[in-house]
Design an enzyme around this catalytic site. Structure first.
Site, PDB file in Angstrom:
ATOM      1  N   ASP A  38       0.734  -1.205  -0.156  1.00  0.00           N
ATOM      2  CA  ASP A  38       0.057   0.039   0.038  1.00  0.00           C
ATOM      3  C   ASP A  38       0.676   1.114   0.019  1.00  0.00           C
ATOM      4  O   ASP A  38       2.063   1.195   0.435  1.00  0.00           O
ATOM      5  CB  ASP A  38      -0.871  -0.041   1.006  1.00  0.00           C
ATOM      6  CG  ASP A  38      -2.068   0.974   1.140  1.00  0.00           C
ATOM      7  OD1 ASP A  38      -2.351   1.407   0.086  1.00  0.00           O
ATOM      8  OD2 ASP A  38      -2.428   1.041   2.204  1.00  0.00           O
ATOM      9  N   ARG A  51      -0.515   8.881 -10.010  1.00  0.00           N
ATOM     10  CA  ARG A  51      -0.513   7.853  -9.145  1.00  0.00           C
ATOM     11  C   ARG A  51       0.066   6.420  -9.699  1.00  0.00           C
ATOM     12  O   ARG A  51       0.526   5.801  -9.207  1.00  0.00           O
ATOM     13  CB  ARG A  51      -1.990   7.586  -8.874  1.00  0.00           C
ATOM     14  CG  ARG A  51      -2.819   8.479  -7.953  1.00  0.00           C
ATOM     15  CD  ARG A  51      -4.183   8.094  -7.799  1.00  0.00           C
ATOM     16  NE  ARG A  51      -4.346   6.964  -7.412  1.00  0.00           N
ATOM     17  CZ  ARG A  51      -4.026   6.599  -5.916  1.00  0.00           C
ATOM     18  NH1 ARG A  51      -4.027   7.376  -5.161  1.00  0.00           N
ATOM     19  NH2 ARG A  51      -4.274   5.220  -5.592  1.00  0.00           N
ATOM     20  N   HIS A  55       2.729   3.133  -8.810  1.00  0.00           N
ATOM     21  CA  HIS A  55       2.518   1.583  -9.253  1.00  0.00           C
ATOM     22  C   HIS A  55       3.712   1.144 -10.090  1.00  0.00           C
ATOM     23  O   HIS A  55       4.101  -0.081  -9.691  1.00  0.00           O
ATOM     24  CB  HIS A  55       1.291   1.366  -9.904  1.00  0.00           C
ATOM     25  CG  HIS A  55      -0.044   1.966  -9.268  1.00  0.00           C
ATOM     26  ND1 HIS A  55      -0.402   1.477  -7.892  1.00  0.00           N
ATOM     27  CD2 HIS A  55      -1.122   2.443  -9.808  1.00  0.00           C
ATOM     28  CE1 HIS A  55      -1.200   2.071  -7.472  1.00  0.00           C
ATOM     29  NE2 HIS A  55      -2.055   2.523  -8.313  1.00  0.00           N
ATOM     30  N   GLU A  85     -12.232  -5.193  -4.900  1.00  0.00           N
ATOM     31  CA  GLU A  85     -12.975  -3.705  -4.825  1.00  0.00           C
ATOM     32  C   GLU A  85     -11.967  -2.674  -5.568  1.00  0.00           C
ATOM     33  O   GLU A  85     -12.746  -1.575  -5.724  1.00  0.00           O
ATOM     34  CB  GLU A  85     -12.642  -3.050  -3.089  1.00  0.00           C
ATOM     35  CG  GLU A  85     -13.772  -3.993  -2.391  1.00  0.00           C
ATOM     36  CD  GLU A  85     -13.534  -5.490  -2.254  1.00  0.00           C
ATOM     37  OE1 GLU A  85     -12.153  -5.723  -1.954  1.00  0.00           O
ATOM     38  OE2 GLU A  85     -14.314  -6.237  -2.346  1.00  0.00           O
ATOM     39  N   TRP A  87     -11.719  -2.172  -8.749  1.00  0.00           N
ATOM     40  CA  TRP A  87     -12.235  -1.635  -9.814  1.00  0.00           C
ATOM     41  C   TRP A  87     -13.048  -0.501  -9.856  1.00  0.00           C
ATOM     42  O   TRP A  87     -13.217   0.277 -10.831  1.00  0.00           O
ATOM     43  CB  TRP A  87     -13.146  -2.721 -10.344  1.00  0.00           C
ATOM     44  CG  TRP A  87     -12.731  -4.116 -10.481  1.00  0.00           C
ATOM     45  CD1 TRP A  87     -12.900  -4.994  -9.963  1.00  0.00           C
ATOM     46  CD2 TRP A  87     -12.255  -4.632 -11.789  1.00  0.00           C
ATOM     47  NE1 TRP A  87     -12.300  -6.222 -10.112  1.00  0.00           N
ATOM     48  CE2 TRP A  87     -11.643  -5.739 -11.512  1.00  0.00           C
ATOM     49  CE3 TRP A  87     -11.532  -4.075 -13.016  1.00  0.00           C
ATOM     50  CZ2 TRP A  87     -10.873  -6.544 -12.648  1.00  0.00           C
ATOM     51  CZ3 TRP A  87     -10.658  -4.636 -13.924  1.00  0.00           C
ATOM     52  CH2 TRP A  87     -10.387  -5.914 -13.545  1.00  0.00           C
ATOM     53  N   LEU A 149      11.236 -20.217  -4.316  1.00  0.00           N
ATOM     54  CA  LEU A 149       9.794 -19.634  -3.624  1.00  0.00           C
ATOM     55  C   LEU A 149       8.655 -19.586  -4.751  1.00  0.00           C
ATOM     56  O   LEU A 149       8.809 -19.430  -5.993  1.00  0.00           O
ATOM     57  CB  LEU A 149      10.426 -18.122  -3.589  1.00  0.00           C
ATOM     58  CG  LEU A 149       9.273 -17.225  -3.421  1.00  0.00           C
ATOM     59  CD1 LEU A 149       9.377 -16.881  -1.865  1.00  0.00           C
ATOM     60  CD2 LEU A 149       9.541 -15.606  -3.887  1.00  0.00           C
TER      61      LEU A 149
END
Ligand code: FPP
Length: 258
Positions: A38, A51, A55, A85, A87, A149
């Site tokens: 986050d 934004r 990302h 959520e 979307w 992993l």
């Protein structure tokens, strides 16, 4: 494995980081680490960037976190990349996030393969754009025999929906005589979840200062150790991962006992 990491793979490994890795390696590391990544938006805002720049930066952190987790011998790393959520976000942001798996795997898949990482995904595949799903399925196919992993992307994942779907399947199997009510226990119920093949997370990390679970692995996190940091995901470094693991190693897990 760790020796390889210390000696060769990263030129930038500082003595402090090396010391921390050595210290951590003396105690058991969590088998399954889950992360709520986050703070990408706030990271970008602080820099007056769109934004999506946050990302993109966050994607690079996924790579570094994966490589270190692999080197430390963590078995599964589940990353919350997109919730059911998410979307609700602006269309351009959603479209951008949906392109990230392609960019990530397009850039780093050879390195993941070289390092024996197995790529997996959990979430509702049906609503994903074809290009996103194709990139992930290709990576899953190409890494399916890898034994290092497990890098498990939670993409279009929502825990309440997952639990509800599991309940529906249980009811259906019961109706069809496949599962008796007396046979249903926590272990059996877990096998109906998207995480059927994994152990529950031992450690949950959430970045950016938010102290909540946001519909992430609600069943699976029942006994996990939780570690929260104010650090925004794009600033999350190898040191931070080691700090979280060190904190985990200092916790006493009682699972309800004494
Ligand atoms: C939450 O930060 C972040 C997301 C919803 C997207 C996470 C995606 C990445 C870290 C990249 C994933 C990479 C791959 C390879 C799939 P936020 O946007 O909610 O930040 P904010 O709370 O500061 O606005």
């Amino acid at each position: 494995m760790l020796k390889k990491f210390i000696l060769g793979k990263r030129q930038k490994t500082t003595p402090t980081l090396r010391d921390k890795i050595e210290k951590i390696n003396k105690l058991p590391v969590p088998e399954h680490v889950a992360i709520i990544m986050d703070g990408n938006g706030r990271w970008a805002k602080k820099r007056a960037l769109p934004r999506i720049a946050g990302h993109h930066e966050g994607m690079k952190v996924v790579r570094n976190t994966t490589m270190l987790a692999n080197d430390l011998g963590i078995k599964t790393l589940t990353l919350y990349a997109f919730s059911t959520e998410n979307w609700k976000r602006p269309k351009n942001e959603v479209e951008y996030i949906m392109k990230l798996p392609e960019e990530f795997l397009g850039t780093f898949l050879p390195e993941l393969i070289k390092n024996n990482v197995q790529v997996k995904m959990m979430g509702y595949k049906d609503q994903l754009p074809v290009h996103t799903l194709r990139a992930i399925e290709k990576a899953m196919e190409e890494t399916k025999y890898n034994t290092g992993l497990i890098l498990n992307f939670a993409l279009n994942y929502g825990s309440r929906a997952e639990i509800l779907d599991a309940v529906k399947q249980v009811l259906n199997d019961n109706k069809n005589g496949i599962l008796k009510e007396t046979e249903l226990d926590e272990k059996v119920f877990s096998s109906y979840l998207m995480t059927a093949n994994y152990t529950d997370p031992d450690l949950l990390i959430r970045t950016s200062g938010e102290i909540r679970l946001s519909n992430f692995m609600l069943w699976q996190l029942a006994y996990s150790e939780l570690w929260f940091t104010d650090v925004l995901w794009p600033d999350f470094s190898e040191e931070h991962l080691l700090e979280a693991i060190e904190a985990f190693q200092n916790r006493q897990r009682r699972f309800g006992g004494i």
